[in-house]
Design a protein around this motif. Structure first.
Motif, PDB file in Angstrom:
ATOM      1  N   ALA A 164      74.673 -39.805  26.877  1.00 50.40           N
ATOM      2  CA  ALA A 164      74.660 -38.649  25.974  1.00 50.40           C
ATOM      3  C   ALA A 164      74.663 -39.120  24.522  1.00 50.40           C
ATOM      4  O   ALA A 164      75.619 -39.731  24.068  1.00 50.40           O
ATOM      5  CB  ALA A 164      75.860 -37.760  26.243  1.00 50.40           C
ATOM      6  N   ASP A 165      73.586 -38.819  23.800  1.00 51.04           N
ATOM      7  CA  ASP A 165      73.491 -39.137  22.384  1.00 51.04           C
ATOM      8  C   ASP A 165      74.508 -38.288  21.631  1.00 51.04           C
ATOM      9  O   ASP A 165      74.477 -37.061  21.728  1.00 51.04           O
ATOM     10  CB  ASP A 165      72.074 -38.834  21.902  1.00 51.04           C
ATOM     11  N   PRO A 166      75.403 -38.911  20.870  1.00 56.49           N
ATOM     12  CA  PRO A 166      76.444 -38.137  20.176  1.00 56.49           C
ATOM     13  C   PRO A 166      75.891 -37.080  19.224  1.00 56.49           C
ATOM     14  O   PRO A 166      76.458 -35.994  19.111  1.00 56.49           O
ATOM     15  CB  PRO A 166      77.244 -39.191  19.406  1.00 56.49           C
ATOM     16  N   LEU A 167      74.796 -37.359  18.554  1.00 54.45           N
ATOM     17  CA  LEU A 167      74.244 -36.369  17.631  1.00 54.45           C
ATOM     18  C   LEU A 167      73.637 -35.196  18.391  1.00 54.45           C
ATOM     19  O   LEU A 167      73.756 -34.042  17.962  1.00 54.45           O
ATOM     20  CB  LEU A 167      73.208 -37.012  16.710  1.00 54.45           C
ATOM     21  N   ALA A 168      73.017 -35.469  19.522  1.00 48.99           N
ATOM     22  CA  ALA A 168      72.483 -34.379  20.344  1.00 48.99           C
ATOM     23  C   ALA A 168      73.628 -33.538  20.901  1.00 48.99           C
ATOM     24  O   ALA A 168      73.523 -32.314  20.983  1.00 48.99           O
ATOM     25  CB  ALA A 168      71.628 -34.934  21.474  1.00 48.99           C
ATOM     26  N   VAL A 169      74.713 -34.179  21.264  1.00 44.05           N
ATOM     27  CA  VAL A 169      75.882 -33.446  21.755  1.00 44.05           C
ATOM     28  C   VAL A 169      76.474 -32.604  20.627  1.00 44.05           C
ATOM     29  O   VAL A 169      76.847 -31.442  20.835  1.00 44.05           O
ATOM     30  CB  VAL A 169      76.935 -34.415  22.345  1.00 44.05           C
ATOM     31  N   ALA A 170      76.536 -33.145  19.428  1.00 44.72           N
ATOM     32  CA  ALA A 170      77.060 -32.384  18.280  1.00 44.72           C
ATOM     33  C   ALA A 170      76.196 -31.159  18.005  1.00 44.72           C
ATOM     34  O   ALA A 170      76.705 -30.114  17.593  1.00 44.72           O
ATOM     35  CB  ALA A 170      77.127 -33.273  17.042  1.00 44.72           C
ATOM     36  N   ALA A 171      74.907 -31.254  18.251  1.00 43.00           N
ATOM     37  CA  ALA A 171      74.000 -30.125  18.023  1.00 43.00           C
ATOM     38  C   ALA A 171      74.299 -28.961  18.952  1.00 43.00           C
ATOM     39  O   ALA A 171      73.894 -27.829  18.680  1.00 43.00           O
ATOM     40  CB  ALA A 171      72.543 -30.562  18.198  1.00 43.00           C
ATOM     41  N   ALA A 172      75.025 -29.206  20.029  1.00 43.61           N
ATOM     42  CA  ALA A 172      75.369 -28.134  20.971  1.00 43.61           C
ATOM     43  C   ALA A 172      76.221 -27.050  20.319  1.00 43.61           C
ATOM     44  O   ALA A 172      76.341 -25.960  20.868  1.00 43.61           O
ATOM     45  CB  ALA A 172      76.083 -28.706  22.193  1.00 43.61           C
ATOM     46  N   ALA A 173      76.772 -27.331  19.145  1.00 37.07           N
ATOM     47  CA  ALA A 173      77.549 -26.313  18.426  1.00 37.07           C
ATOM     48  C   ALA A 173      76.652 -25.185  17.924  1.00 37.07           C
ATOM     49  O   ALA A 173      77.129 -24.094  17.625  1.00 37.07           O
ATOM     50  CB  ALA A 173      78.287 -26.954  17.255  1.00 37.07           C
ATOM     51  N   VAL A 174      75.354 -25.442  17.846  1.00 34.13           N
ATOM     52  CA  VAL A 174      74.393 -24.433  17.409  1.00 34.13           C
ATOM     53  C   VAL A 174      73.770 -23.824  18.661  1.00 34.13           C
ATOM     54  O   VAL A 174      73.320 -24.540  19.543  1.00 34.13           O
ATOM     55  CB  VAL A 174      73.295 -25.085  16.530  1.00 34.13           C
ATOM     56  N   ASP A 210      74.040 -12.749   6.440  1.00 31.12           N
ATOM     57  CA  ASP A 210      74.730 -11.550   5.954  1.00 31.12           C
ATOM     58  C   ASP A 210      76.249 -11.704   6.000  1.00 31.12           C
ATOM     59  O   ASP A 210      76.966 -10.795   5.633  1.00 31.12           O
ATOM     60  CB  ASP A 210      74.370 -10.333   6.826  1.00 31.12           C
ATOM     61  N   GLY A 211      76.699 -12.844   6.491  1.00 29.98           N
ATOM     62  CA  GLY A 211      78.132 -13.074   6.623  1.00 29.98           C
ATOM     63  C   GLY A 211      78.732 -12.385   7.820  1.00 29.98           C
ATOM     64  O   GLY A 211      79.950 -12.286   7.960  1.00 29.98           O
ATOM     65  N   ARG A 212      77.903 -11.893   8.744  1.00 30.26           N
ATOM     66  CA  ARG A 212      78.409 -11.191   9.916  1.00 30.26           C
ATOM     67  C   ARG A 212      78.759 -12.158  11.036  1.00 30.26           C
ATOM     68  O   ARG A 212      79.335 -11.771  12.020  1.00 30.26           O
ATOM     69  CB  ARG A 212      77.358 -10.203  10.440  1.00 30.26           C
ATOM     70  N   GLU A 213      78.351 -13.394  10.922  1.00 35.10           N
ATOM     71  CA  GLU A 213      78.607 -14.336  12.016  1.00 35.10           C
ATOM     72  C   GLU A 213      79.125 -15.626  11.469  1.00 35.10           C
ATOM     73  O   GLU A 213      78.845 -16.066  10.420  1.00 35.10           O
ATOM     74  CB  GLU A 213      77.318 -14.565  12.788  1.00 35.10           C
ATOM     75  N   ARG A 253      66.824 -13.222  19.650  1.00 35.25           N
ATOM     76  CA  ARG A 253      68.245 -13.600  19.572  1.00 35.25           C
ATOM     77  C   ARG A 253      68.481 -14.589  18.439  1.00 35.25           C
ATOM     78  O   ARG A 253      69.456 -14.467  17.690  1.00 35.25           O
ATOM     79  CB  ARG A 253      68.716 -14.199  20.898  1.00 35.25           C
ATOM     80  N   ALA A 254      67.595 -15.568  18.307  1.00 37.15           N
ATOM     81  CA  ALA A 254      67.757 -16.580  17.262  1.00 37.15           C
ATOM     82  C   ALA A 254      67.634 -15.961  15.881  1.00 37.15           C
ATOM     83  O   ALA A 254      68.459 -16.227  14.997  1.00 37.15           O
ATOM     84  CB  ALA A 254      66.727 -17.689  17.448  1.00 37.15           C
ATOM     85  N   VAL A 255      66.625 -15.143  15.672  1.00 39.84           N
ATOM     86  CA  VAL A 255      66.425 -14.505  14.363  1.00 39.84           C
ATOM     87  C   VAL A 255      67.604 -13.593  14.038  1.00 39.84           C
ATOM     88  O   VAL A 255      68.115 -13.604  12.911  1.00 39.84           O
ATOM     89  CB  VAL A 255      65.076 -13.758  14.312  1.00 39.84           C
ATOM     90  N   ALA A 256      68.059 -12.830  15.007  1.00 40.78           N
ATOM     91  CA  ALA A 256      69.220 -11.957  14.778  1.00 40.78           C
ATOM     92  C   ALA A 256      70.455 -12.775  14.411  1.00 40.78           C
ATOM     93  O   ALA A 256      71.215 -12.401  13.511  1.00 40.78           O
ATOM     94  CB  ALA A 256      69.496 -11.100  16.010  1.00 40.78           C
ATOM     95  N   SER A 257      70.635 -13.887  15.077  1.00 38.62           N
ATOM     96  CA  SER A 257      71.780 -14.755  14.787  1.00 38.62           C
ATOM     97  C   SER A 257      71.679 -15.339  13.381  1.00 38.62           C
ATOM     98  O   SER A 257      72.666 -15.356  12.637  1.00 38.62           O
ATOM     99  CB  SER A 257      71.845 -15.883  15.822  1.00 38.62           C
ATOM    100  N   LEU A 258      70.497 -15.784  12.996  1.00 41.67           N
ATOM    101  CA  LEU A 258      70.305 -16.327  11.644  1.00 41.67           C
ATOM    102  C   LEU A 258      70.481 -15.252  10.593  1.00 41.67           C
ATOM    103  O   LEU A 258      71.092 -15.495   9.536  1.00 41.67           O
ATOM    104  CB  LEU A 258      68.921 -16.962  11.534  1.00 41.67           C
ATOM    105  N   GLN A 259      69.959 -14.059  10.860  1.00 39.70           N
ATOM    106  CA  GLN A 259      70.127 -12.968   9.893  1.00 39.70           C
ATOM    107  C   GLN A 259      71.591 -12.562   9.772  1.00 39.70           C
ATOM    108  O   GLN A 259      72.074 -12.293   8.678  1.00 39.70           O
ATOM    109  CB  GLN A 259      69.267 -11.773  10.298  1.00 39.70           C
ATOM    110  N   ALA A 260      72.301 -12.532  10.888  1.00 39.78           N
ATOM    111  CA  ALA A 260      73.725 -12.180  10.853  1.00 39.78           C
ATOM    112  C   ALA A 260      74.507 -13.235  10.065  1.00 39.78           C
ATOM    113  O   ALA A 260      75.406 -12.891   9.292  1.00 39.78           O
ATOM    114  CB  ALA A 260      74.278 -12.044  12.261  1.00 39.78           C
ATOM    115  N   ALA A 261      74.161 -14.487  10.257  1.00 36.06           N
ATOM    116  CA  ALA A 261      74.848 -15.563   9.540  1.00 36.06           C
ATOM    117  C   ALA A 261      74.599 -15.454   8.040  1.00 36.06           C
ATOM    118  O   ALA A 261      75.513 -15.658   7.240  1.00 36.06           O
ATOM    119  CB  ALA A 261      74.394 -16.923  10.057  1.00 36.06           C
TER     120      ALA A 261
END
Length: 146
Positions: free
Chosen positions: A46-56, A143-146, A133-141
């Protein structure tokens, strides 16, 4: 940075190791906790940077890798917010030349973000559920909603 697994097989990022225990971070939640060293093994596969990306969230990661600039992201947002849209309307609404537009549309289709469809008898594109889903998540972020 190193990736480790606990006894149940869950992956963590190693934050700090001491003689008896290690502080690990769950890449998906960001939660940190201490785990006894004997319960951890190195996760060589498991590449540590790829694992860290799982937060997104996966849909957002897919958009990030497919949309190389603001114009590409804007095109995806337009289709997600207003779609389905015919190709002619996409050409009229942007300053993209036909080959650039078709190149972006092909990249988004390959990434599973857009699907070809028919709109009012013309060839067009619509956003997939992943893209919405991705666009809604980015838009919410933004707007400070997420």
């Amino acid at each position: 940075m190193q990736t480790v697994r606990d006894a149940s097989g869950d992956r963590y990022l190693l934050v700090k190791r001491s003689a008896e225990s290690s502080r690990v971070r769950d890449p998906e939640t960001g939660e940190e906790r201490y785990v006894a060293n004997e319960e951890l093994t190195a996760a060589e596969d498991a590449d540590p940077l790829a694992v860290a990306a799982a937060a997104v969230p996966e849909p957002v990661r897919r958009v990030i890798t497919a949309a190389h600039d603001d114009r590409a992201l804007g095109l995806l947002v337009e289709v997600a917010d207003r779609g389905p849209l015919p190709v002619v309307e996409l050409l009229d609404a942007s300053d993209l030349c036909e080959s650039d537009l078709h190149g972006l549309l092909a990249e988004f289709r390959a990434a599973g973000l857009l699907a070809e469809t028919t709109v009012h008898g013309e060839r067009g594109y619509d956003a997939t559920e992943t893209a919405r889903r991705a666009v809604a998540s980015l838009q919410a972020a933004s707007d400070g909603r997420e």
